[in-house]
Design a protein around this motif. Structure first.
Motif, PDB file in Angstrom:
ATOM      1  N   ASN A 224     -19.703  -9.110 -10.206  1.00  0.00           N
ATOM      2  CA  ASN A 224     -20.766  -9.306  -9.195  1.00  0.00           C
ATOM      3  C   ASN A 224     -20.730  -8.254  -8.094  1.00  0.00           C
ATOM      4  O   ASN A 224     -21.244  -8.479  -7.008  1.00  0.00           O
ATOM      5  CB  ASN A 224     -20.721 -10.722  -8.605  1.00  0.00           C
ATOM      6  N   VAL A 225     -20.148  -7.088  -8.382  1.00  0.00           N
ATOM      7  CA  VAL A 225     -20.123  -6.006  -7.389  1.00  0.00           C
ATOM      8  C   VAL A 225     -20.842  -4.795  -7.978  1.00  0.00           C
ATOM      9  O   VAL A 225     -20.616  -4.435  -9.132  1.00  0.00           O
ATOM     10  CB  VAL A 225     -18.667  -5.631  -7.009  1.00  0.00           C
ATOM     11  N   ALA A 226     -21.725  -4.194  -7.200  1.00  0.00           N
ATOM     12  CA  ALA A 226     -22.444  -2.979  -7.645  1.00  0.00           C
ATOM     13  C   ALA A 226     -22.690  -2.095  -6.419  1.00  0.00           C
ATOM     14  O   ALA A 226     -23.803  -2.049  -5.888  1.00  0.00           O
ATOM     15  CB  ALA A 226     -23.750  -3.344  -8.333  1.00  0.00           C
ATOM     16  N   ILE A 227     -21.626  -1.406  -5.985  1.00  0.00           N
ATOM     17  CA  ILE A 227     -21.770  -0.541  -4.808  1.00  0.00           C
ATOM     18  C   ILE A 227     -22.491   0.738  -5.260  1.00  0.00           C
ATOM     19  O   ILE A 227     -22.046   1.409  -6.186  1.00  0.00           O
ATOM     20  CB  ILE A 227     -20.385  -0.198  -4.203  1.00  0.00           C
ATOM     21  N   PRO A 228     -23.623   1.058  -4.617  1.00  0.00           N
ATOM     22  CA  PRO A 228     -24.346   2.270  -5.048  1.00  0.00           C
ATOM     23  C   PRO A 228     -23.673   3.546  -4.532  1.00  0.00           C
ATOM     24  O   PRO A 228     -22.708   3.481  -3.764  1.00  0.00           O
ATOM     25  CB  PRO A 228     -25.721   2.089  -4.404  1.00  0.00           C
ATOM     26  N   GLU A 229     -24.201   4.678  -4.961  1.00  0.00           N
ATOM     27  CA  GLU A 229     -23.713   5.965  -4.455  1.00  0.00           C
ATOM     28  C   GLU A 229     -24.094   6.113  -2.984  1.00  0.00           C
ATOM     29  O   GLU A 229     -25.080   5.532  -2.543  1.00  0.00           O
ATOM     30  CB  GLU A 229     -24.388   7.111  -5.194  1.00  0.00           C
ATOM     31  N   ALA A 230     -23.331   6.926  -2.269  1.00  0.00           N
ATOM     32  CA  ALA A 230     -23.740   7.329  -0.913  1.00  0.00           C
ATOM     33  C   ALA A 230     -24.035   8.819  -1.014  1.00  0.00           C
ATOM     34  O   ALA A 230     -23.133   9.602  -1.297  1.00  0.00           O
ATOM     35  CB  ALA A 230     -22.618   7.064   0.073  1.00  0.00           C
ATOM     36  N   ARG A 231     -25.301   9.178  -0.848  1.00  0.00           N
ATOM     37  CA  ARG A 231     -25.675  10.590  -1.047  1.00  0.00           C
ATOM     38  C   ARG A 231     -25.946  11.264   0.292  1.00  0.00           C
ATOM     39  O   ARG A 231     -25.065  11.436   1.099  1.00  0.00           O
ATOM     40  CB  ARG A 231     -26.888  10.686  -1.964  1.00  0.00           C
ATOM     41  N   ASP A 232     -27.224  11.629   0.524  1.00  0.00           N
ATOM     42  CA  ASP A 232     -27.560  12.442   1.709  1.00  0.00           C
ATOM     43  C   ASP A 232     -28.193  11.644   2.839  1.00  0.00           C
ATOM     44  O   ASP A 232     -28.885  12.191   3.678  1.00  0.00           O
ATOM     45  CB  ASP A 232     -28.578  13.540   1.311  1.00  0.00           C
ATOM     46  N   GLY A 233     -28.036  10.352   2.840  1.00  0.00           N
ATOM     47  CA  GLY A 233     -28.758   9.526   3.819  1.00  0.00           C
ATOM     48  C   GLY A 233     -29.886   8.806   3.089  1.00  0.00           C
ATOM     49  O   GLY A 233     -30.306   9.222   2.009  1.00  0.00           O
ATOM     50  N   ILE A 234     -30.366   7.720   3.682  1.00  0.00           N
ATOM     51  CA  ILE A 234     -31.366   6.882   2.990  1.00  0.00           C
ATOM     52  C   ILE A 234     -32.746   7.481   3.217  1.00  0.00           C
ATOM     53  O   ILE A 234     -33.314   7.371   4.299  1.00  0.00           O
ATOM     54  CB  ILE A 234     -31.273   5.416   3.477  1.00  0.00           C
TER      55      ILE A 234
END
Ligand SMILES: NC(=O)c1ccc[n+]([C@@H]2O[C@H](COP(=O)([O-])OP(=O)(O)OC[C@H]3O[C@@H](n4cnc5c(N)ncnc54)[C@H](O)[C@@H]3O)[C@@H](O)[C@H]2O)c1
Length: 274
Positions: A224-234
């Motif tokens: 139940n965990v799905a941490i997304p990527e952290a790229r260049d800001g949202i």
């Protein structure tokens, strides 16, 4: 009514309206497209199989009007004037049996306000927002499962006949137009929060000297965990706009914090040596 004799007008022919008009055309209905931008109309007439115009007088009285115009912000507040403007135009051509569907992203209360104040409660009106993802238009385009909410029962019946009956799009029925309106901006706020958490975690990892990607891969092995990527800001248009639409309804400490995290993350990224 036979599909071939149904007249549908798509209002706003941008990233959403163009594929919507194409899809409706492919389903065998007569389609007209309207946009205020001459360049957009030219693009639609070159690439599309329906007739597009920026002259409202060329649009016939249609059975269905699909509103896909720009919605934005002015000074951090929702700017929905294009939606109100085109609904005013539609009201000149609409009859009591006409279906008006607002597909643009709006704040709760918009559809009902338009129904009473512009249409004098004399049309069928629904809100059916999009989940369009331009990078994957086949899987996440016009005809993926969507939500629909209506201002009354007759409108819901008319909207469901159009979307599920004529267009074959699976629709989840919301209890009201307001829930459908809130659903769209809540989904995008949820996504914003997930990414902001990843950004926060990446900065925290930087401070404690831990590899963020290693940690993310490890956490994401849990069901139940799905941490997304952290790229260049949202970025892009919709997430930063839609979270602010939710915040325009009522204060939220969590959403405020997510905006602050994204701002802090961008500053942190810009100071990092590559
Ligand atoms: N693009 C996406 O992936 C996406 C996904 C979900 C929801 N949405 C929502 O869908 C709506 C449309 O988004 P888009 O990406 O297609 O925007 P867009 O800017 O690509 O297209 C909007 C079109 O509306 C036209 N327009 C603006 N004012 C008008 C007016 N008064 N009369 C006629 N035409 C007018 C513009 O000229 C433009 O061509 C927005 O509410 C957006 O938040 C977009």
């Amino acid at each position: 009514m036979a599909m071939g004799s149904m007249k549908v007008c798509v209002v706003g022919l941008g990233q959403i309206g163009f594929p919507v008009a194409q899809y409706v055309h492919e389903k065998g209905m007569q389609v007209w497209g309207y946009d205020i931008s001459a360049a957009t109309v030219e693009h639609a007439n070159q690439g599309g199989q329906f007739k597009a115009t920026n002259s409202w007088s060329e649009i016939p009285s249609a059975d269905v009007y699909i509103v896909c115009v720009t919605t934005g912000q002015v000074d951090g507040c929702p700017d929905l004037k294009a939606v109100f403007n085109v609904c005013q135009k539609i009201s000149e051509k609409a009859a009591s049996s006409t279906l008006v569907t607002i597909e643009s992203t709006v704040v709760p209360g918009t559809a009902r306000k338009i129904f009473t104040e512009i249409f004098n409660s004399q049309v069928n009106l629904v809100h059916a927002p999009h989940r369009y993802w331009a990078d994957e238009p086949e899987e996440h385009g016009v005809n993926q499962i969507r939500v629909i909410g209506a201002v009354n029962e007759e409108s819901l019946a008319s909207g469901m006949e159009f979307y599920e009956g004529n267009l074959g799009i699976p629709m989840h029925v919301c209890g009201s137009a307001e829930v459908a309106e809130m659903c769209k901006i809540t989904e995008n706020s949820h996504r914003y929060l997930q990414i902001a958490f990843a950004e926060d975690l990446k900065m925290l990892c930087g401070r404690i000297g831990m590899d963020f990607e290693d940690l993310r891969a490890a956490c994401n092995t849990k069901w139940n965990v799905a941490i997304p990527e952290a790229r260049d800001g949202i970025g892009r248009h919709c997430l930063p706009k839609d979270i602010r639409y939710v915040m325009s309804m009522a204060p939220s400490t969590l959403l405020e914090s997510a905006l602050r995290v994204d701002k802090e993350y961008r500053a942190w990224l810009s100071k990092r040596t590559p």
